[in-house]
Scaffold this active site. Structure first.
Site: not given
Ligand code: AP5
Length: 218
Positions: A13, A88, A127, A163, A174
């Protein structure tokens, strides 16, 4: 045109939003980025947020809807927003409709990034993101051209950061939160006939190409 980029953690995203910001000059409204900015403030709220986000749960709808309305009501981004990480749950989806009605706007399409969950942990564990412009890179799939340097000339920073919620146990939570609360809202949008499915297992530039072709036909 307002778009929702939809998909599980690691679907792409943020990555695809950053390309649309560049090529279509759209405004990216990432609730995750707004919350991470609040975390840095060290406020009482930031401590509560960190606990929730590190547990992989959803932050309360009141906090999120308040952040969103501030942006939707801003005339400089009217009808030019990419919603990244919002809505969400069904409550947020309905609030978004109310807010858009109030400011005379609508969602043109919801881009559903479809991925096999098997690739997500590797995408998320690899990431790194620019601390200034937030553009995500990936140590395995999309390394930055120069190590520790974002390619965006506007960023002074040479820092690429990881992160704190990108660890295996938080990612598992998650994904569970996504399955339980977020995925069901696709039906809400399918009934409105605005969902566009995209195969997000393809290479990043191919996914971008598919999204651009969808939006050129809107
Ligand atoms: P948020 O920041 O929104 O995280 P997320 O939804 O879990 O999504 P990610 O940012 O992890 O994934 P992405 O799809 O953007 O993937 P990316 O493009 O970076 O939310 C974090 C937390 O904040 C939540 O857990 C919650 O607590 C809270 N929160 C946020 N919004 C909320 C809301 N509305 N309500 C309540 N709480 C909220 O890509 C991932 C990696 O894969 C990158 O390294 C990238 O380079 C790579 N990659 C991307 N595409 C490809 C590809 N096609 N091939 C190979 N690699 C790829």
């Amino acid at each position: 045109m307002n778009l929702i980029l939809f998909g599980p953690p690691g679907a792409g995203k943020g990555t695809q939003s950053s390309f649309l910001v560049e090529s279509e000059k759209m405004f990216q409204l990432s609730t995750g980025d707004l919350l991470r900015a609040e975390l840095k403030s060290g406020s009482d709220l930031s401590k509560q947020l960190k606990e929730i986000m590190d547990a992989g749960k959803l932050v309360s709808d009141d906090i999120i809807n308040n952040l969103i309305e501030k942006k939707i009501s801003d005339p400089s981004v009217k009808n030019n927003i990419i919603f990244d990480g919002f809505p969400r749950n069904l409550e947020q989806a309905k609030s978004l409709d109310d807010m858009l009605n109030k400011y005379n706007q609508k969602i043109s399409a919801i881009i559903n990034l479809k991925v096999d969950y098997s690739v997500l942990v590797k995408r998320i564990s690899g990431r790194v993101s620019c601390s200034i412009c937030k553009k995500p890179f990936n140590e395995f799939f999309d390394p930055p051209v120069e190590p520790n340097n974002c390619s965006n000339n506007k960023c002074d920073s040479r820092e690429l950061i990881k992160r704190s919620d990108d660890n295996e146990s938080t990612v598992t939570n998650r994904l569970k939160t996504y399955d339980d609360q977020t995925l069901p809202i696709l039906d809400y949008y399918r009934k409105k006939g605005i969902v566009k499915d995209v195969d997000a297992m393809k290479a990043i530039n191919e996914v971008t190409g598919e999204i651009k072709s969808i939006i050129s036909n809107l």
